[in-house]
Design a protein around this motif. Structure first.
Motif, PDB file in Angstrom:
ATOM      1  N   LEU A 303       0.820  -1.209   0.000  1.00 32.63           N
ATOM      2  CA  LEU A 303       0.000   0.000   0.000  1.00 32.63           C
ATOM      3  C   LEU A 303       0.859   1.266   0.000  1.00 32.63           C
ATOM      4  N   ILE A 304       1.970   1.254   0.726  1.00 34.00           N
ATOM      5  CA  ILE A 304       2.834   2.430   0.802  1.00 34.00           C
ATOM      6  C   ILE A 304       3.537   2.698  -0.526  1.00 34.00           C
ATOM      7  N   THR A 305       3.932   1.654  -1.213  1.00 32.92           N
ATOM      8  CA  THR A 305       4.769   1.821  -2.418  1.00 32.92           C
ATOM      9  C   THR A 305       3.971   1.952  -3.710  1.00 32.92           C
ATOM     10  N   LEU A 306       2.650   1.807  -3.655  1.00 32.90           N
ATOM     11  CA  LEU A 306       1.848   1.974  -4.870  1.00 32.90           C
ATOM     12  C   LEU A 306       1.982   3.396  -5.398  1.00 32.90           C
ATOM     13  N   LYS A 307       2.143   3.525  -6.708  1.00 38.24           N
ATOM     14  CA  LYS A 307       2.279   4.838  -7.330  1.00 38.24           C
ATOM     15  C   LYS A 307       1.162   5.077  -8.343  1.00 38.24           C
ATOM     16  N   ASP A 308       0.763   6.340  -8.457  1.00 35.46           N
ATOM     17  CA  ASP A 308      -0.182   6.744  -9.485  1.00 35.46           C
ATOM     18  C   ASP A 308       0.571   6.755 -10.817  1.00 35.46           C
ATOM     19  N   SER A 309       0.106   5.972 -11.775  1.00 34.79           N
ATOM     20  CA  SER A 309       0.823   5.817 -13.041  1.00 34.79           C
ATOM     21  C   SER A 309       0.923   7.126 -13.820  1.00 34.79           C
ATOM     22  N   SER A 310      -0.024   8.040 -13.601  1.00 28.29           N
ATOM     23  CA  SER A 310      -0.021   9.279 -14.375  1.00 28.29           C
ATOM     24  C   SER A 310       0.848  10.372 -13.762  1.00 28.29           C
ATOM     25  N   THR A 311       1.036  10.339 -12.433  1.00 35.42           N
ATOM     26  CA  THR A 311       1.794  11.404 -11.771  1.00 35.42           C
ATOM     27  C   THR A 311       3.077  10.923 -11.105  1.00 35.42           C
ATOM     28  N   GLY A 312       3.143   9.636 -10.818  1.00 33.98           N
ATOM     29  CA  GLY A 312       4.291   9.120 -10.090  1.00 33.98           C
ATOM     30  C   GLY A 312       4.228   9.354  -8.599  1.00 33.98           C
ATOM     31  N   HIS A 313       3.155  10.005  -8.135  1.00 28.51           N
ATOM     32  CA  HIS A 313       2.975  10.256  -6.713  1.00 28.51           C
ATOM     33  C   HIS A 313       2.362   9.026  -6.033  1.00 28.51           C
ATOM     34  N   PRO A 314       2.423   8.962  -4.709  1.00 26.90           N
ATOM     35  CA  PRO A 314       1.776   7.833  -4.017  1.00 26.90           C
ATOM     36  C   PRO A 314       0.317   7.704  -4.413  1.00 26.90           C
ATOM     37  N   PHE A 315      -0.120   6.477  -4.649  1.00 27.81           N
ATOM     38  CA  PHE A 315      -1.498   6.229  -5.082  1.00 27.81           C
ATOM     39  C   PHE A 315      -2.490   6.434  -3.938  1.00 27.81           C
ATOM     40  N   LEU A 316      -2.056   6.142  -2.705  1.00 26.97           N
ATOM     41  CA  LEU A 316      -2.925   6.233  -1.539  1.00 26.97           C
ATOM     42  C   LEU A 316      -2.402   7.279  -0.563  1.00 26.97           C
ATOM     43  N   THR A 317      -3.324   7.992   0.066  1.00 27.44           N
ATOM     44  CA  THR A 317      -2.937   8.896   1.140  1.00 27.44           C
ATOM     45  C   THR A 317      -2.660   8.078   2.406  1.00 27.44           C
ATOM     46  N   VAL A 318      -2.053   8.722   3.380  1.00 26.26           N
ATOM     47  CA  VAL A 318      -1.770   8.042   4.648  1.00 26.26           C
ATOM     48  C   VAL A 318      -3.072   7.564   5.291  1.00 26.26           C
ATOM     49  N   ASP A 319      -4.106   8.410   5.280  1.00 24.26           N
ATOM     50  CA  ASP A 319      -5.374   8.022   5.900  1.00 24.26           C
ATOM     51  C   ASP A 319      -6.056   6.898   5.128  1.00 24.26           C
TER      52      ASP A 319
END
Length: 535
Positions: A303-319
């Motif tokens: 869950l921590i390492t998932l990335k948004d394919s379009s932005t490269g940012h984390p896919f999930l927020t901490v919450d």
């Protein structure tokens, strides 16, 4: 003296006039509401009736019927039986309709034919608190639900990920045997509720957080005080998720009021869970950001390492990560633990069932090794026993509600937009039109179709629900349930602690675990070298 004054006051003209005026006002408002509801109907719906149900009171609907009874689900099933109907309508407040269903054909209309119309969830105080404001999957709607469901299907519950996490489940199956064997060596009885709940919690904890214990655990393999508190908080949350709360149906009048004390209890339970989860999550995120951690070992890492394919940012927020992990525990603990507690109790009272299940395991696995997940496909009678527990002994009377997003029809009845459809686990599994001798625990009834599956796609019962809002973790749930039962009956003979056998009476209300926790003596039945010697 006081009574005579009271009687005199109650019969005065002013009092009579006030009462009549109030009654007239209620009647007028009721008529206006009814006319508005009727005017809203059109086209194919205008001549269709609502499903049959208890006569509602003006304005408040069936609130008095619910609030005056200790068990609202038994009241619902009672009047449905009296009316000989498999679908009913209960009006709560003046514009919300609860639609309980106990017939598989009607259930399929909701979950299959009208799946899109019923793919939403109602918003409640408890589910909002338990999901951090609908950040996880089960209680979310619209885009958030689609986002989280897609992530779980591809990244958490896929066959590849379950295979990757197999070793953690295998270790907990061994620890289960280690703990029960230690109770035998200490000449102690085994509380099956503790065993089944903490096995289930250990599996989810190992898979999601990479650990069995929050503290030191116990030398005999049992839960320590931290694990006891953690699991108690999870089951407290589950209890109130399935309970009735009047404030959910009159939000404009009762918003912010905690009439039953549920909000206070849920807030405390979630805070307990957070106190155990959050330090682990925070430390793990620090490790990934600093580069101290480079290898993925569990679901939290995923869950921590998932990335948004379009932005490269984390896919999930901490919450989102926090509350998705809470939901994994809520979804993973109740079904396996409850089903197997009931199954062992039924087997002790009917020893021939235990003997037949042991004979199947001995035939498939032998007595020179412990049963493994790879054996599950061949253990059809063992699966039939678990399936029968799901049918006869569900943890909750109803599924989590589905809410209609549009006016529709079910079984020829008009179902207004915003209705809450409740599929009855209790009523479907015990429907005498579907099941012969429905109150008898009889695994043989499931042995007619070759390979037995815990899933019931025809909704004659509910083990793991189907449709777009169906259970994502069916495969994991099957592994956990069957391995829990198979290890307990392969490794041990079971006997009641008294000559009266096991008390299998039901509680008056939910959750529907045995009213008295199943407690029994376990005796090893395999060679001593097969029992793990450390946890």
């Amino acid at each position: 003296m006081y009574n005579s004054v009271l009687n005199t006051f109650s019969s005065t003209p002013t009092s009579t006039t006030t009462t009549a005026t109030a009654a007239l006002a209620v009647a007028v408002i009721s008529i206006i509401i009814i006319l508005k509801l009727q005017r809203r109907r059109g086209g194919a719906f205008k001549n269709l009736p609502l499903p049959p149900g208890a006569a509602p009171w003006p304005l408040i609907g069936n609130f008095p019927d619910i609030l005056l009874r200790r068990s609202y689900f038994r009241w619902i099933h009672g009047f449905m039986k009296e009316m000989n109907t498999d679908i009913a309508c209960i009006r709560v407040g003046y514009n919300t309709h609860i639609i309980p269903v106990t017939c598989p054909e009607i259930a399929q209309e909701i979950y299959k034919k009208n799946d899109a119309a019923f793919a939403s969830r109602p918003l409640t105080q408890v589910t909002q608190l338990a999901s951090g404001g609908y950040l996880a999957t089960v209680f979310a709607n619209n885009d958030q639900w689609k986002k989280m469901k897609k992530m779980l299907v591809s990244e958490v519950a896929s066959p590849a990920k379950l295979k990757w996490l197999h070793g953690k489940r295998a270790e907990e199956a061994d620890n289960l045997v280690f703990y029960v064997h230690n109770q035998y060596k200490a000449n102690k009885s085994v509380v099956l509720r503790l065993v089944t709940r903490h096995y289930s919690a250990n599996v989810i904890r190992r898979m999601s957080l990479g650990r069995r214990n929050f503290g030191n655990g116990m030398p005999d393999g049992g839960p320590g005080p931290e694990e006891l508190e953690h699991v108690e908080a999870i089951f407290t949350t589950l209890k109130y998720i399935f309970s009735f709360n009047i404030s959910d149906y009159l939000p404009s009048l009762l918003a912010g009021l905690d009439l039953y004390g549920q909000q206070k209890l849920i807030k405390h339970a979630i805070s307990v869970i957070d106190n155990y989860h959050n330090p682990i999550i925070d430390e793990r995120m620090r490790q990934w950001r600093s580069g101290d951690r480079k290898d993925m070992e569990d679901i939290l890492d995923v869950l921590i390492t998932l990335k948004d394919s379009s932005t490269g940012h984390p896919f999930l927020t901490v919450d989102e990560i926090r509350y998705q992990l809470v939901e994994l525990f809520l979804a993973g603990l109740d079904n396996p633990s409850n089903a197997i507690e009931w199954t062992i109790g039924e087997m002790i009272n009917q020893p021939e069932l235990l003997k037949k299940a042991q004979e199947e395991i001995d035939s498939v696995v032998g007595k020179e090794r412990l049963v493994q997940e790879s054996d599950i496909r061949e253990l059809n009678y063992v699966k039939a026993c678990a399936r029968e527990a799901f049918r006869l002994h569900p943890m909750s009377a109803f599924n989590i509600p589905h809410m209609s997003t549009q006016d529709t029809t079910v079984a020829g009845y008009y179902i207004p937009k915003g209705s809450h459809a409740l599929l009855s686990r209790y009523g479907l599994g015990r429907n005498p039109k579907v099941w012969d001798d429905p109150l008898k625990f009889d695994p043989e009834r499931h042995m007619n179709d070759g390979n037995v599956s815990l899933l019931e796609s025809d909704l004659k019962m509910i083990s793991f629900s189907t449709g777009s809002r169906g259970c994502i973790g069916t495969m994991l749930g099957t592994y956990m349930t069957v391995m829990l039962l198979a290890r307990l009956i392969q490794c041990f003979d079971w006997a009641a602690t008294t000559s009266k056998g096991i008390d299998l009476s039901e509680p008056d209300d939910e959750p529907l675990c045995p009213a008295t926790p199943v407690t029994a003596f376990a005796k090893p039945r395999l060679a001593s070298h097969l029992y793990p010697t450390q946890n």
